[in-house]
Design a protein around this motif. Structure first.
Motif, PDB file in Angstrom:
ATOM      1  N   ASP A   1       0.521  -0.873  -0.087  1.00  0.00           N
ATOM      2  CA  ASP A   1       0.159   0.304   0.072  1.00  0.00           C
ATOM      3  C   ASP A   1       0.977   1.065   0.337  1.00  0.00           C
ATOM      4  OD1 ASP A   1       0.302   1.192   2.719  1.00  0.00           O
ATOM      5  OD2 ASP A   1      -0.095  -0.999   3.394  1.00  0.00           O
ATOM      6  N   LEU A   2       0.565   1.837  -0.769  1.00  0.00           N
ATOM      7  CA  LEU A   2       1.218   3.382  -0.459  1.00  0.00           C
ATOM      8  C   LEU A   2       1.739   4.124   0.924  1.00  0.00           C
ATOM      9  CD1 LEU A   2      -1.294   5.240  -2.473  1.00  0.00           C
ATOM     10  CD2 LEU A   2       0.756   4.299  -3.123  1.00  0.00           C
ATOM     11  N   HIS A   3       0.963   3.689   1.458  1.00  0.00           N
ATOM     12  CA  HIS A   3       1.623   4.157   3.262  1.00  0.00           C
ATOM     13  C   HIS A   3       2.633   3.150   3.349  1.00  0.00           C
ATOM     14  CE1 HIS A   3       1.805   3.220   7.119  1.00  0.00           C
ATOM     15  NE2 HIS A   3       1.332   5.778   7.839  1.00  0.00           N
ATOM     16  N   ALA A   4       2.787   1.955   3.522  1.00  0.00           N
ATOM     17  CA  ALA A   4       3.852   1.427   3.802  1.00  0.00           C
ATOM     18  C   ALA A   4       5.340   1.529   2.338  1.00  0.00           C
ATOM     19  CB  ALA A   4       4.022   0.159   3.186  1.00  0.00           C
ATOM     20  N   LEU A   5       4.594   2.516   0.690  1.00  0.00           N
ATOM     21  CA  LEU A   5       5.338   2.614   0.395  1.00  0.00           C
ATOM     22  C   LEU A   5       6.302   3.632   0.946  1.00  0.00           C
ATOM     23  CD1 LEU A   5       6.601   2.581  -2.711  1.00  0.00           C
ATOM     24  CD2 LEU A   5       4.681   3.977  -3.192  1.00  0.00           C
TER      25      LEU A   5
ATOM     26  N   LYS B   1      -7.588   6.787   2.626  1.00  0.00           N
ATOM     27  CA  LYS B   1      -6.372   7.317   3.276  1.00  0.00           C
ATOM     28  C   LYS B   1      -5.219   6.103   2.118  1.00  0.00           C
ATOM     29  CE  LYS B   1      -7.187   3.864   6.895  1.00  0.00           C
ATOM     30  NZ  LYS B   1      -7.363   2.860   8.050  1.00  0.00           N
ATOM     31  N   PRO B   2      -3.709   6.528   2.552  1.00  0.00           N
ATOM     32  CA  PRO B   2      -3.276   5.937   2.534  1.00  0.00           C
ATOM     33  C   PRO B   2      -2.436   3.846   2.066  1.00  0.00           C
ATOM     34  CG  PRO B   2      -1.407   7.227   3.330  1.00  0.00           C
ATOM     35  CD  PRO B   2      -3.246   7.504   3.205  1.00  0.00           C
ATOM     36  N   ALA B   3      -3.488   3.725   3.529  1.00  0.00           N
ATOM     37  CA  ALA B   3      -2.881   2.133   4.103  1.00  0.00           C
ATOM     38  C   ALA B   3      -4.490   1.620   2.797  1.00  0.00           C
ATOM     39  CB  ALA B   3      -3.422   2.273   4.653  1.00  0.00           C
ATOM     40  N   ASN B   4      -5.192   2.548   2.256  1.00  0.00           N
ATOM     41  CA  ASN B   4      -6.098   2.058   1.167  1.00  0.00           C
ATOM     42  C   ASN B   4      -6.587   1.608   0.293  1.00  0.00           C
ATOM     43  OD1 ASN B   4      -7.539   0.340   3.567  1.00  0.00           O
ATOM     44  ND2 ASN B   4      -9.151   2.308   4.359  1.00  0.00           N
TER      45      ASN B   4
ATOM     46  N   THR C   1      -4.060  12.256   1.178  1.00  0.00           N
ATOM     47  CA  THR C   1      -3.516  11.401   0.562  1.00  0.00           C
ATOM     48  C   THR C   1      -2.088  11.894  -0.100  1.00  0.00           C
ATOM     49  OG1 THR C   1      -5.285   9.689   0.963  1.00  0.00           O
ATOM     50  CG2 THR C   1      -3.233   8.691  -0.258  1.00  0.00           C
ATOM     51  N   LEU C   2      -2.271  12.795  -1.035  1.00  0.00           N
ATOM     52  CA  LEU C   2      -1.719  13.332  -1.948  1.00  0.00           C
ATOM     53  C   LEU C   2      -0.840  13.869  -1.117  1.00  0.00           C
ATOM     54  CD1 LEU C   2      -0.464  14.464  -4.244  1.00  0.00           C
ATOM     55  CD2 LEU C   2      -2.211  15.960  -5.320  1.00  0.00           C
ATOM     56  N   TYR C   3      -1.290  14.553   0.072  1.00  0.00           N
ATOM     57  CA  TYR C   3      -0.448  15.391   0.700  1.00  0.00           C
ATOM     58  C   TYR C   3       0.599  15.106   1.073  1.00  0.00           C
ATOM     59  CZ  TYR C   3       0.829  18.460   4.438  1.00  0.00           C
ATOM     60  OH  TYR C   3       1.578  19.861   5.290  1.00  0.00           O
ATOM     61  N   PHE C   4      -0.147  13.209   2.090  1.00  0.00           N
ATOM     62  CA  PHE C   4       1.177  12.501   2.782  1.00  0.00           C
ATOM     63  C   PHE C   4       2.045  11.960   1.493  1.00  0.00           C
ATOM     64  CE2 PHE C   4       1.995   7.757   3.373  1.00  0.00           C
ATOM     65  CZ  PHE C   4       2.282   7.761   4.851  1.00  0.00           C
ATOM     66  N   LEU C   5       1.951  11.616   0.510  1.00  0.00           N
ATOM     67  CA  LEU C   5       2.650  11.036  -0.527  1.00  0.00           C
ATOM     68  C   LEU C   5       3.818  12.396  -0.887  1.00  0.00           C
ATOM     69  CD1 LEU C   5       0.344   8.971  -3.859  1.00  0.00           C
ATOM     70  CD2 LEU C   5       1.346   8.320  -1.444  1.00  0.00           C
ATOM     71  N   LEU C   6       3.453  13.637  -1.155  1.00  0.00           N
ATOM     72  CA  LEU C   6       4.391  14.591  -1.133  1.00  0.00           C
ATOM     73  C   LEU C   6       5.185  15.273  -0.271  1.00  0.00           C
ATOM     74  CD1 LEU C   6       2.018  16.746  -3.366  1.00  0.00           C
ATOM     75  CD2 LEU C   6       4.030  15.038  -4.424  1.00  0.00           C
TER      76      LEU C   6
END
Length: 516
Positions: A160-164, A201-204, A268-273
Motif C-alpha cells: 500500500d502507499l503508506h508502506a511505500l 487513506k494511503p493504507a487503503n 493522501t496526496l499531501y502524505f505522498l508529497l
C-alpha cells in the motif's frame, strides 16, 4: 528414531489436508530414491516440503506449533496471513480446484455475535459486489463456514502507499500525481455506483507490481440509496481515520458525500508529497479539531520545488468547505491527467519507467501521437497494464490469534513451540502560475494532435485574460498595477526630442546669419 520423527510430521501434514495424499506419497518416493531417508528433525522435513512447493513458510510454522485444523476454509486453502485490522484478518488463500490465489477477509469469531460488526461486514460485501473497475480491488464471494464469516477478494501482490512512503520517503511529483489520478478513477466509479468510501487513506490504496493503484477496504462505505444507516443505528457519528477525515465527516459520518472522499484523497496526496499527514501531531481529538479549523502547513515548506499546478490541485482537494473542493473525483482525474500530459507523461507511466526527468518541451504531443498509432493498430484500448504472470511468493509468516480461523493443536502429539515471528512488510517543466487555477481540457471537434495542442494553449490564454476581466478586484500577477503593456521599437518621445533639438539648432544658425 529418525523415521518416527519424520513420519510424525508427515502424518501431521496429512491431517491438515494441505497436501493431497497421492501428491505427498509420490514426492516422498521420489525424495527417498534421490536423497535417502528424511532428516531427523521436524524443521528439516518442513524445509524440504517448502522447497518442493508443497507447503508455505506460514503453514509449516503452524504445523510445527502443533496446529493442524483450520487451514481449509470452504473451497479455499489458506497459504498465509496478509494483514490484520481492527475488525478482520486477511489471508492469502488458494482455490483448491482452480488453483487461483485470492485474498480472504475473515471476521473474527468473537465479533460474530456483535450485530454491528457482522452487519458492517455484510455491507462491505454488498458494496464491493457493486463495483467493477481496474482501480478497485474486486470482491468475488461472501461465504460462511460454521461460525466463520469470510469475504473472498482479488489478491493483488504489492504494497500500500503508506508502506511505500514509510519505506522510501516522499515520492516524486509525477508518481504522486499518477497514483492519485488512478485512485480518483476508482473513486469516481464507486461514486457513480452510489457508494461513498468514507475511509480513503494511503493504507487503503494498494500499489501492485505494475504500479496500478487499487482501492480496497469498503468496510466503512455508505450506500447513498440505503434507507437506513448503520452509523445512525448504532449511535456512531464518526467513522474513518482521523488523519484523513474531512471536517464535515468528523461532525457526522452519515452526512459524508463524494466531496468528503475527495478531501481524504487530497490528504493522501499531501502524505505522498511530504511523508506525513497534514496534522501529524497531537491526540485524535486534537487532530480532528485541526482538520476543522486550521489550514495544513504548505507543502512548499518541505518541498519548495513542488509544481504550482500540483500544489493548487492538492490544496483545492483539501479545502475546508465542500463547496470549494472539486465537485467530483472525475474532475481530479481530468486535472491530474492534463498536468501529466503537459509534462510529457500519462497516467500509468510510473509502471513503465523510473526516469524522473522531463522528456522536453513538446514531448507530450509526440508521445500522445505515438500512442494513438499504437491504439489504432491494436485491439485493446485498455490503459491499465496487465500484471505479468510471475510466480507469487507466499507472504511472510506472522504471529496472530489462531483461534480466529479455528487452527487447533494436535492432541495426540507434542510438537515444539513456535518461535514468535513478527509480520514483515507485505509485500519539469516550470508551470505557468495562472494555469494552475484553470482546466486545460476542452471539448471540440476532432483535430490533429498538433492543432489540438495549439488550440488548447490559445484557449488557455484567452481564459486567463477573461478571468481577470471578470474579477477586476483581483491582482493579475502578470499585469500588476501601473503596468502599461510592452513597448516595441524607439519611443515616440525620442522623435519629439530630436525634432525640438533640430528646430533650436536651425533657429540659432538663422539668428547668427541675420546678425552678421
Amino acid at each position: 528414531m529418525s523415521k518416527s520423527v519424520a513420519q510424525s510430521f508427515i502424518d501431521l501434514v496429512k491431517r491438515s489436508q494441505l497436501v493431497e495424499e497421492d501428491q505427498l506419497s509420490k514426492f516422498l518416493v521420489s525424495y527417498r530414491k534421490t536423497h535417502g531417508e528424511l532428516p531427523q528433525r521436524h524443521e528439516a522435513v518442513a524445509e524440504i516440503l517448502i522447497e518442493a512447493g508443497l507447503l508455505t513458510q506460514w503453514q509449516t510454522e503452524k504445523l510445527l506449533a502443533g496446529k493442524h485444523r483450520g487451514f481449509i476454509l470452504g473451497k479455499y486453502k489458506l497459504l498465509g496471513q496478509l494483514g490484520k485490522g481492527g475488525m478482520s484478518t486477511v489471508y492469502l488463500a488458494e482455490h483448491i480446484l482452480m488453483r487461483a490465489q485470492r485474498a480472504i477477509k475473515v471476521l473474527p469469531r468473537n465479533r460474530v455475535e456483535d450485530s454491528t460488526y457482522l452487519e458492517r461486514f455484510r455491507i462491505e460485501a454488498r458494496a464491493a459486489a457493486k463495483l467493477d473497475d481496474p482501480n478497485i480491488v474486486r470482491a468475488y464471494d461472501i461465504d460462511q463456514e460454521g461460525d466463520t464469516h469470510f469475504l473472498v477478494m482479488e489478491y493483488v501482490a504489492g504494497q500500500d502507499l503508506h508502506a511505500l512512503v514509510k519505506e522510501q520517503g516522499p515520492i516524486d511529483f509525477y508518481a504522486a500525481a499518477d497514483y492519485i489520478a488512478q485512485a480518483a478513477r476508482g473513486l469516481s466509479h464507486a461514486h457513480e455506483m452510489g457508494l461513498i468510501h468514507r475511509d480513503i487513506k494511503p493504507a487503503n490504496c494498494l500499489l501492485d507490481e505494475n504500479k496500478v493503484v487499487k482501492l480496497l477496504d469498503m468496510g466503512l462505505a455508505r450506500m447513498t440509496d440505503d434507507e437506513a444507516s448503520l452509523t445512525l443505528d448504532n449511535n456512531e457519528n464518526v467513522l474513518g481515520t482521523a488523519d484523513y477525515l474531512a471536517p464535515e465527516q468528523a461532525l457526522n459520518s452519515h452526512d459524508a458525500d463524494a466531496r468528503s472522499d475527495i478531501y481524504s484523497l487530497g490528504c493522501t496526496l499531501y502524505f505522498l508529497l511530504t511523508g506525513h499527514p497534514p496534522f501529524p501531531e497531537g491526540s485524535i481529538s486534537q487532530r480532528l479539531m485541526k482538520h476543522q479549523t486550521e489550514v495544513a502547513p504548505s507543502i512548499l515548506k518541505e518541498r519548495p520545488d513542488v509544481p504550482p499546478t500540483l500544489l493548487h490541485i492538492c490544496e483545492k482537494m483539501m479545502a475546508k468547505s465542500p463547496d470549494e473542493r472539486y465537485p467530483s473525483a472525475q474532475d481530479i482525474d481530468v486535472r491530474l491527467t492534463a498536468w501529466l500530459e503537459d509534462q510529457g507523461r500519462n497516467v500509468g507511466d510510473s509502471g513503465n519507467s523510473t526516469d524522473s526527468d522531463s522528456d522536453g518541451v513538446g514531448s507530450g504531443i509526440l508521445q500522445r501521437f505515438a500512442q494513438s498509432i499504437d491504439r489504432s493498430g491494436s485491439g485493446s484500448g485498455s490503459a491499465i497494464h496487465q500484471v505479468d504472470k510471475k510466480k507469487k511468493k507466499s507472504p511472510p509468516a506472522s504471529k496472530e490469534n489462531d483461534e480466529e480461523i479455528g487452527l487447533a493443536p494436535l492432541e495426540e502429539e507434542h510438537m515444539p513451540d513456535e518461535e514468535a515471528i513478527s509480520l514483515s512488510e507485505s509485500a519539469r517543466t516550470t508551470d505557468d502560475l495562472t494555469a494552475a487555477t484553470h482546466d486545460t481540457v476542452t471539448d471540440g471537434p476532432h483535430r490533429s494532435l498538433i492543432e489540438e495542442a495549439l488550440e488548447k494553449q490559445e484557449a488557455k490564454t484567452q481564459r486567463v485574460a477573461e478571468r481577470f476581466k471578470s474579477q477586476p478586484g483581483e491582482i493579475n500577477p502578470l499585469r500588476p498595477p501601473g503596468y502599461k503593456g510592452p513597448s516595441y521599437g524607439i519611443s515616440p518621445w525620442v522623435y519629439i526630442g530630436i525634432t525640438i533639438g533640430v528646430v533650436v539648432v536651425l533657429g540659432v544658425i538663422l539668428a547668427v546669419t541675420l546678425n552678421s
